[in-house]
Design an enzyme around this catalytic site. Sequence first.
Site, mmCIF file in Angstrom:
data_model
loop_
_atom_site.group_PDB
_atom_site.id
_atom_site.type_symbol
_atom_site.label_atom_id
_atom_site.label_comp_id
_atom_site.label_asym_id
_atom_site.label_seq_id
_atom_site.Cartn_x
_atom_site.Cartn_y
_atom_site.Cartn_z
ATOM 1 N N HIS A 109 9.651 -90.817 -40.092
ATOM 2 C CA HIS A 109 10.017 -91.944 -39.228
ATOM 3 C C HIS A 109 11.201 -91.522 -38.366
ATOM 4 C CE1 HIS A 109 12.829 -92.464 -42.652
ATOM 5 N NE2 HIS A 109 13.664 -92.915 -41.728
ATOM 6 N N HIS B 261 9.497 -97.941 -44.017
ATOM 7 C CA HIS B 261 9.761 -97.856 -42.582
ATOM 8 C C HIS B 261 8.927 -96.751 -41.945
ATOM 9 C CE1 HIS B 261 12.279 -95.070 -44.559
ATOM 10 N NE2 HIS B 261 13.438 -95.373 -44.099
ATOM 11 N N HIS C 40 18.335 -90.569 -35.644
ATOM 12 C CA HIS C 40 17.815 -89.466 -36.458
ATOM 13 C C HIS C 40 16.300 -89.493 -36.532
ATOM 14 C CE1 HIS C 40 17.999 -92.580 -39.737
ATOM 15 N NE2 HIS C 40 16.897 -91.981 -40.142
ATOM 16 N N HIS D 247 20.484 -95.226 -49.709
ATOM 17 C CA HIS D 247 20.543 -96.389 -48.838
ATOM 18 C C HIS D 247 20.336 -97.662 -49.668
ATOM 19 C CE1 HIS D 247 20.456 -94.062 -45.175
ATOM 20 N NE2 HIS D 247 19.272 -93.555 -45.405
ATOM 21 N N TYR E 42 21.959 -87.236 -44.325
ATOM 22 C CA TYR E 42 21.977 -87.100 -42.861
ATOM 23 C C TYR E 42 22.668 -85.798 -42.519
ATOM 24 C CZ TYR E 42 20.865 -92.093 -42.039
ATOM 25 O OH TYR E 42 20.279 -93.333 -41.979
ATOM 26 N N GLU F 209 17.221 -86.395 -41.081
ATOM 27 C CA GLU F 209 17.393 -86.954 -42.420
ATOM 28 C C GLU F 209 16.365 -86.335 -43.352
ATOM 29 O OE1 GLU F 209 16.105 -91.056 -43.120
ATOM 30 O OE2 GLU F 209 17.730 -91.352 -44.568
#
Lengths: 308, 308, 308, 308
Positions: free
Chosen positions: D153, D200, D215, D247, D256, D266
């Site tokens: 993503h 996501h 990112h 997260h 990151y 990431e």
Amino acid sequence: MAMTGVLRPGHAQLRVLDLEESVQWYTDVMGLVPMGRDQQGRAYFKTRAERDHNSVVLRQADQAGIDFFAFKVLDKATLEDFDRKLQAYGVKTERIPAGELLETGERVRFKIPTGHTIELYAEKTDVGNGIGYQDPDVDVLDGPGIRPIRMDHCLLYGGDIDGNVKLFTEVLGFTLVERVKLEDGKTDLAVWLTCSAKAHDIAMVRHGEDGKLHHVSFQMPSWESVLRAADIMSVNRVSIDIGPTRHGITQGTTIYFFDPSGNRLETFCGGYDHYPDMHPITWSWEHVGRGIFYHDRKLNDAFLSVVT
Amino acid sequence: MAMTGVLRPGHAQLRVLDLEESVQWYTDVMGLVPMGRDQQGRAYFKTRAERDHNSVVLRQADQAGIDFFAFKVLDKATLEDFDRKLQAYGVKTERIPAGELLETGERVRFKIPTGHTIELYAEKTDVGNGIGYQDPDVDVLDGPGIRPIRMDHCLLYGGDIDGNVKLFTEVLGFTLVERVKLEDGKTDLAVWLTCSAKAHDIAMVRHGEDGKLHHVSFQMPSWESVLRAADIMSVNRVSIDIGPTRHGITQGTTIYFFDPSGNRLETFCGGYDHYPDMHPITWSWEHVGRGIFYHDRKLNDAFLSVVT
Amino acid sequence: MAMTGVLRPGHAQLRVLDLEESVQWYTDVMGLVPMGRDQQGRAYFKTRAERDHNSVVLRQADQAGIDFFAFKVLDKATLEDFDRKLQAYGVKTERIPAGELLETGERVRFKIPTGHTIELYAEKTDVGNGIGYQDPDVDVLDGPGIRPIRMDHCLLYGGDIDGNVKLFTEVLGFTLVERVKLEDGKTDLAVWLTCSAKAHDIAMVRHGEDGKLHHVSFQMPSWESVLRAADIMSVNRVSIDIGPTRHGITQGTTIYFFDPSGNRLETFCGGYDHYPDMHPITWSWEHVGRGIFYHDRKLNDAFLSVVT
Amino acid sequence: MAMTGVLRPGHAQLRVLDLEESVQWYTDVMGLVPMGRDQQGRAYFKTRAERDHNSVVLRQADQAGIDFFAFKVLDKATLEDFDRKLQAYGVKTERIPAGELLETGERVRFKIPTGHTIELYAEKTDVGNGIGYQDPDVDVLDGPGIRPIRMDHCLLYGGDIDGNVKLFTEVLGFTLVERVKLEDGKTDLAVWLTCSAKAHDIAMVRHGEDGKLHHVSFQMPSWESVLRAADIMSVNRVSIDIGPTRHGITQGTTIYFFDPSGNRLETFCGGYDHYPDMHPITWSWEHVGRGIFYHDRKLNDAFLSVVT
């Protein structure tokens, strides 16, 4: 015997600002087993996997920090022998009678050059780790709290770490595992020492003030359990200094965090085996950041300054 | 010193049926580092993380099995001391000159009651683990093969394991960690012994024939790396005896599998720390299945019968 | 929308021989959350992480097995649409009124060619996963039991799996992910199908008797949690069929084990993502052992014969 | 079908300052597979596990950043359908002919309200993941580099994220998974959207300047592989922004870090499944720190300011 003399870290007595809050926290967040209180009001804990009665003792005080850190030795004869050797070396020793700490035998107490109080003892009641000595099952994680395997080592801050190294290696039989040099390339900023085949049983950093504690460390079984520890800290809004990350020194994975009184603790996993025939590893000042925090590759401000 | 006497398993010499095929297999599948051959044609290996020159020696022969298993001792004075003690105990010792094994000092060789040949030595060239002793990096997994951390221990099969236990504990300073009793509740079927603070540095099972090898074991860094080892075995169609699973005894995770000559090897992870002040764990005959294979909870046929 | 039609497995109703014993077992060993009972006496469960009211329903019966397996569809319009399509395809459907299962909307029930009862539904009360929809914390493992993430898929045994595949792909929008061929190289022995981007939402094996259950499967978060599951099974003396190990098919890690009534369950982790544009993987009869159990590389007797 | 419309992120074209250095870095450090270059000099990569020809395209430029991010749709009819719907919605689309990107079919290109270029396409050559579609083995980690599973993503920065959300949900069929509110409790600071059942497939943060990249993210198979990624970054002195950590949003673990041109990448693992029937999670401004970095519980300066 192959393992003789000093066997392992045995107990640490920490000063906390609010005993009841701390008992709650060491029970619920750290997942230690409360093992009772003594007449002085001190609170005792062990990890679930530890077999001896206690490894962490909390004492209410006005200022956080460490009262003393103790090592278990092989037996009473060994204890007597170390007492003699310490005195012969010029170290004044004191005998603390059996029972002064719950379920703990007589202790030989002395001050090391950095001003910290160290104890040796040969006896602590084996209360077992709950799975028994006959046909045991695995002690599966089944409750709240971080639940480390053992109280593993500490890192002390003080002035004369050269004197400490001499005492720990020449009298107590420890081996130097790793060291960090200052910018001059000669002076030790920090040393990691072992009395067994671990990467560290005690460590010291050169510091302006004597008798200070950087952290007491607890061993975790896996990198995944280090993550769970970090999650538990966040759920409980525990102050995290750094981590999860890896140390270059010892190569263990780690989290530094603070108990409610500001004492820094560590949950770590891994680190290589070190035997006394092995060459120590040296870190230069230029690489100390990567040595301490392998991923950030720089010291955070707290590492060299925040101690209790 | 805290760690004295016998430090750790140092090398195992295994007999293989086809040396070239075996060299390929120990290199590509096991991920060991080839360290050269000697004039007798023996092939030497170490793990990447081991610092001493070799830990596995392969010799071509008509029959698989183990020639000898060796322990490194603290220093030459300790070696001399053990030689004297062994002789005083009634064990005939032999001196193997330095250099007979590549980069290895003089060895004291003797037979133990189960007919196996054991060696002690004090010197083996430190060739390092590739990351150096100055400002090292982490040795990240970056190639094929199982890549264990170290040659860790062996399990031997033979008749008089009581004699072995007496010799290893009374003369060599080992400590009993766990034991399995036969149906009579008295006789030891198997014992696990340590010379350090590990759950085992050597183990023995009572068996009709002397001098037999059950397995040589290699330590892995994590349960996930045990899974990768099993995957590598299947990709390479290696014969797997059992695993990945857990032992009840030592509580380590494990795979048993066979090298191309039929020698059983183990890749394991974990196992608790055991110090000489600790109580041994005893398994009754009724629970031996769960003790050996914690999840299956029964012995497979091979465990008690297939040896080399 | 990107995800439409059939979303995911929603609930499985299992027959158990002793309801009270089973409720205890699914609560304490599986670590599922008991969600109440209905007027028929059926017991409801969900995993902690599932948001809908229930995913496992237990019904006391004389014979173990599965009553029905249900999928949640996007919405009520989708449910109506599938009912029409099923009837148009020649499948007789039945409407089960909302509330017949606790907190569950109207279901469309039908039999598939292998004789199993499948249900579709669009509504089940969102009771949440305990961490809320506002500023949630992580749900850290803090209690006993295996605690899977979700009821993930099932494997059904029956005769006409070709008919099943046609129905699931042509009417219900599933995609074929992997298949195993019989010795003739043509006939499917087994198929794995997905309605989302998982490696499987349902699987079927060709079998002499219709309507049989091979296993209901629960997803675990990590290979380490699969090990913990195996440990919990052994502590509780749960009958383990095989594992921890890996499947070649889907490449997930796995344990097969039995509930107290003999229903096979699975705790698994991993498996690759599969999208409908991707090519299915085919296993030949020669490699089926490695396909099912990647490390043993042979079927155990139970896999093809023991079903409920 | 169950998975229809937009299937998944397909490729990202990134601008790099020094193509040769970048090719080396994405190969050796990221462990991506180089898939050739086109006539414009662009360099193509895929992960080992990806089956389609490419997922990362590097273009030499004076300024780092992202040229476009593309999603694969189910088939050509779907592509045509989306083109019509986008135009009907008022979005101007452009057709990029098949072959303009290597082994990639015709693309429908358009700008979204935050100024980023998004592409849809239905065809990219299936070159396989190296293990084949017949009786495959596991692709065991056997070489250097981070070796993620997939390009997973991206997180884009720009002004009108409300317009983005409307377009992605109403036209492209995405679902809102999580959102962060500004201090006013009403305005979205950030949104996480999925086109499948992942936590996501794309995310956006409200930002003063349009068209910016925060990112591009790559999925890792385990928390242990995230640690290995961090170790590889340090061995190669890669600039790490933060991590390994977790997260709160999506609950995935993460690092990151920056490519040699300053593009943030990431490596992450985990994150829960999200289906379109599920309630989104909302974070208030007060808790955004914990939402982004669950352990530090505060934003680092870089998160909101450093973009390319």
